[in-house]
Design an enzyme around this catalytic site. Structure first.
Site, PDB file in Angstrom:
ATOM      1  N   MET A  31     -19.025  -5.970  12.334  1.00 29.17           N
ATOM      2  CA  MET A  31     -20.212  -5.106  12.321  1.00 29.17           C
ATOM      3  C   MET A  31     -19.799  -3.680  11.952  1.00 29.17           C
ATOM      4  SD  MET A  31     -22.811  -6.512  15.165  1.00 29.17           S
ATOM      5  CE  MET A  31     -22.102  -5.709  16.576  1.00 29.17           C
ATOM      6  N   LEU A  34     -14.854   0.202  12.039  1.00 26.82           N
ATOM      7  CA  LEU A  34     -13.578  -0.514  12.157  1.00 26.82           C
ATOM      8  C   LEU A  34     -12.577   0.237  13.032  1.00 26.82           C
ATOM      9  CD1 LEU A  34     -12.896  -1.892   8.561  1.00 26.82           C
ATOM     10  CD2 LEU A  34     -14.253  -2.876  10.410  1.00 26.82           C
ATOM     11  N   GLY A  37      -8.435  -3.259  16.291  1.00 29.66           N
ATOM     12  CA  GLY A  37      -8.702  -4.684  16.534  1.00 29.66           C
ATOM     13  C   GLY A  37      -9.123  -5.387  15.259  1.00 29.66           C
ATOM     14  N   HIS A  38     -10.071  -4.782  14.542  1.00 32.55           N
ATOM     15  CA  HIS A  38     -10.506  -5.364  13.265  1.00 32.55           C
ATOM     16  C   HIS A  38      -9.321  -5.458  12.292  1.00 32.55           C
ATOM     17  CE1 HIS A  38     -14.472  -3.394  14.512  1.00 32.55           C
ATOM     18  NE2 HIS A  38     -14.806  -4.656  14.387  1.00 32.55           N
ATOM     19  N   GLN A  62     -28.449  -9.838  17.435  1.00 33.63           N
ATOM     20  CA  GLN A  62     -27.597  -9.974  18.611  1.00 33.63           C
ATOM     21  C   GLN A  62     -27.694  -8.790  19.565  1.00 33.63           C
ATOM     22  OE1 GLN A  62     -23.943 -10.307  16.093  1.00 33.63           O
ATOM     23  NE2 GLN A  62     -22.997  -9.081  17.708  1.00 33.63           N
ATOM     24  N   GLU A 153     -10.229 -12.457  20.511  1.00 32.27           N
ATOM     25  CA  GLU A 153     -10.346 -13.008  21.865  1.00 32.27           C
ATOM     26  C   GLU A 153     -11.061 -12.039  22.798  1.00 32.27           C
ATOM     27  OE1 GLU A 153      -7.466 -15.564  24.751  1.00 32.27           O
ATOM     28  OE2 GLU A 153      -6.714 -13.595  24.195  1.00 32.27           O
ATOM     29  N   GLN A 158     -17.947 -15.382  22.943  1.00 28.79           N
ATOM     30  CA  GLN A 158     -18.346 -15.464  21.525  1.00 28.79           C
ATOM     31  C   GLN A 158     -17.365 -16.342  20.745  1.00 28.79           C
ATOM     32  OE1 GLN A 158     -19.663 -12.045  18.912  1.00 28.79           O
ATOM     33  NE2 GLN A 158     -17.515 -12.085  18.310  1.00 28.79           N
ATOM     34  N   VAL A 180      -6.458  -6.350  20.827  1.00 30.97           N
ATOM     35  CA  VAL A 180      -5.678  -5.131  20.589  1.00 30.97           C
ATOM     36  C   VAL A 180      -6.190  -4.060  21.546  1.00 30.97           C
ATOM     37  CG1 VAL A 180      -5.078  -3.357  18.886  1.00 30.97           C
ATOM     38  CG2 VAL A 180      -5.316  -5.751  18.178  1.00 30.97           C
ATOM     39  N   SER A 189     -12.676  -1.048  20.803  1.00 30.93           N
ATOM     40  CA  SER A 189     -14.053  -1.474  20.586  1.00 30.93           C
ATOM     41  C   SER A 189     -14.757  -0.397  19.777  1.00 30.93           C
ATOM     42  CB  SER A 189     -14.760  -1.638  21.940  1.00 30.93           C
ATOM     43  OG  SER A 189     -16.171  -1.641  21.766  1.00 30.93           O
TER      44      SER A 189
HETATM   45  P1  AMP Z   1     -17.473  -6.556  15.894  1.00 30.63           P
HETATM   46  O1  AMP Z   1     -17.394  -5.677  14.681  1.00 30.63           O
HETATM   47  O2  AMP Z   1     -17.457  -5.815  17.187  1.00 30.63           O
HETATM   48  O3  AMP Z   1     -18.550  -7.604  15.797  1.00 30.63           O
HETATM   49  O4  AMP Z   1     -16.108  -7.370  15.909  1.00 30.63           O
HETATM   50  C1  AMP Z   1     -15.677  -8.116  14.800  1.00 30.63           C
HETATM   51  C2  AMP Z   1     -14.530  -8.997  15.220  1.00 30.63           C
HETATM   52  O5  AMP Z   1     -13.461  -8.189  15.711  1.00 30.63           O
HETATM   53  C3  AMP Z   1     -14.918  -9.956  16.349  1.00 30.63           C
HETATM   54  O6  AMP Z   1     -14.319 -11.217  16.101  1.00 30.63           O
HETATM   55  C4  AMP Z   1     -14.326  -9.300  17.566  1.00 30.63           C
HETATM   56  O7  AMP Z   1     -14.001 -10.204  18.603  1.00 30.63           O
HETATM   57  C5  AMP Z   1     -13.061  -8.690  16.967  1.00 30.63           C
HETATM   58  N1  AMP Z   1     -12.554  -7.616  17.824  1.00 30.63           N
HETATM   59  C6  AMP Z   1     -13.277  -6.600  18.367  1.00 30.63           C
HETATM   60  N2  AMP Z   1     -12.469  -5.839  19.148  1.00 30.63           N
HETATM   61  C7  AMP Z   1     -11.237  -6.390  19.094  1.00 30.63           C
HETATM   62  C8  AMP Z   1      -9.986  -6.069  19.684  1.00 30.63           C
HETATM   63  N3  AMP Z   1      -9.843  -5.013  20.497  1.00 30.63           N
HETATM   64  N4  AMP Z   1      -8.926  -6.852  19.417  1.00 30.63           N
HETATM   65  C9  AMP Z   1      -9.051  -7.928  18.597  1.00 30.63           C
HETATM   66  N5  AMP Z   1     -10.210  -8.284  18.006  1.00 30.63           N
HETATM   67  C10 AMP Z   1     -11.288  -7.533  18.249  1.00 30.63           C
END
Ligand code: AMP
Length: 286
Positions: A31, A34, A37-38, A62, A153, A158, A180, A189
């Site tokens: 979403m 970035l 984690g992304h 969502q 994870e 999800q 991460v 996040s």
């Molecule tokens: P989002 O943009 O928040 O929808 O996240 C996109 C993807 O990145 C999803 O699969 C999340 O689970 C993953 N994601 C978000 N935060 C982290 C993180 N801190 N570490 C690893 N993956 C993450």
């Protein structure tokens, strides 16, 4: 080779051509906004496949809270630069009507049921959220086609829902990647930028609560109520408003909270720090 902001239809054609030329595709749905984690998902997708493709779409389905949707951080130009720097080969996005032809507004869209892994926890505290995730992820998978899809994870429930979708799709496998964290343990996040400096400090209590449960597990505490209470205490002491601090058997998801002794445990937390909702989790055994 980057296709900035291709539509899902153009993305689908591109993926099809690449596969026809014998190239494998790693897909990372996001979403935007970035963070590290992304980037870890993009790196892994690039490492394990010939090409890396990503989606950038803030999925209104969502969000069960209009204010949360309105405030969700968005910086498309910065994201596109980060995708490019991560050597991502293609990024697609689209308007609601590109994913759901004929839909002008969210209420036009028939929402899917998240399925068995959608029960409990998020269902109770963020009703409709995982249904909305399932609805868009099915569309994203349909657009991309055969691929390995990478999820974090960090969003544990999800990850179970999307693995379930993949199981029912042809040629899609889900790879779940480790969480991460920032230096003090707070999970990266997109919402972390919304925290004030004081809230940011408080938010670190979420990881401390998870670590407290893990330490207890290693001290042979297996009783769900005991572990649950200990996490709640750490969060309460930090002034964090807990939605849930609970446990589940990671290999046998249940909508119901466990009682008594556990053989395996995933500790899961959702909490509000100020107006920001954060989730995190940690495997206790192993
Ligand atoms: P989002 O943009 O928040 O929808 O996240 C996109 C993807 O990145 C999803 O699969 C999340 O689970 C993953 N994601 C978000 N935060 C982290 C993180 N801190 N570490 C690893 N993956 C993450």
């Amino acid at each position: 080779m980057i296709l900035h902001h291709a539509t899902p239809q153009a993305a689908g054609r591109w993926c099809h051509e690449q596969r026809a030329a014998g190239r494998s595709i790693g897909f990372v749905p996001t979403m935007g906004a970035l963070h590290a984690g992304h980037l870890s998902l993009l790196r892994r997708a690039k490492m394990e496949n010939d090409l890396c493709c990503a989606s950038l779409f803030v999925n209104p389905l969502q969000f069960n809270d209009a204010e949360d949707y309105a405030n969700y951080p968005r910086d498309t130009q910065k994201d596109l630069r980060m995708f490019a720097a991560a050597a991502c080969d293609m990024v697609f996005s689209g308007a609601l009507g590109d994913f759901f032809p004929g839909a002008g507004v969210v209420t036009d869209i028939p929402v899917k049921n998240a399925g068995p892994f959608g029960r409990g926890l998020e269902e109770q505290f963020r009703p409709g959220h995982l249904d909305g995730v399932r609805t868009i992820v099915e569309k994203l998978f349909a657009a991309v086609g055969r691929c390995r899809a990478y999820f974090g994870e960090k969003d544990f429930q999800q990850s179970l829902v999307v693995a379930d979708i993949a199981q029912q799709s042809d040629g899609i496998s889900v790879v779940v990647c480790p969480t991460v964290r920032e230096e003090d343990g707070l999970a990266c996040s997109s919402r972390n930028v919304l925290l004030s400096p004081n809230e940011r400090k408080k938010a670190a209590a979420i990881y401390r609560a998870l670590l407290r449960a893990k330490t207890m597990w290693h001290e042979n505490v297996r009783d769900a109520a005991h572990l649950r209470r200990a996490m709640g205490e750490v969060l309460a002491a930090a002034g964090v408003a807990v939605e849930y601090a609970d446990l589940r058997d990671p290999l046998a998801w249940s909508g119901q909270p466990p009682a008594g002794e556990m053989r395996r445990a995933q500790a899961l937390v959702a909490a509000r720090v100020g107006r920001v909702r954060l989730v995190d989790n940690l495997r206790l055994d192993g």
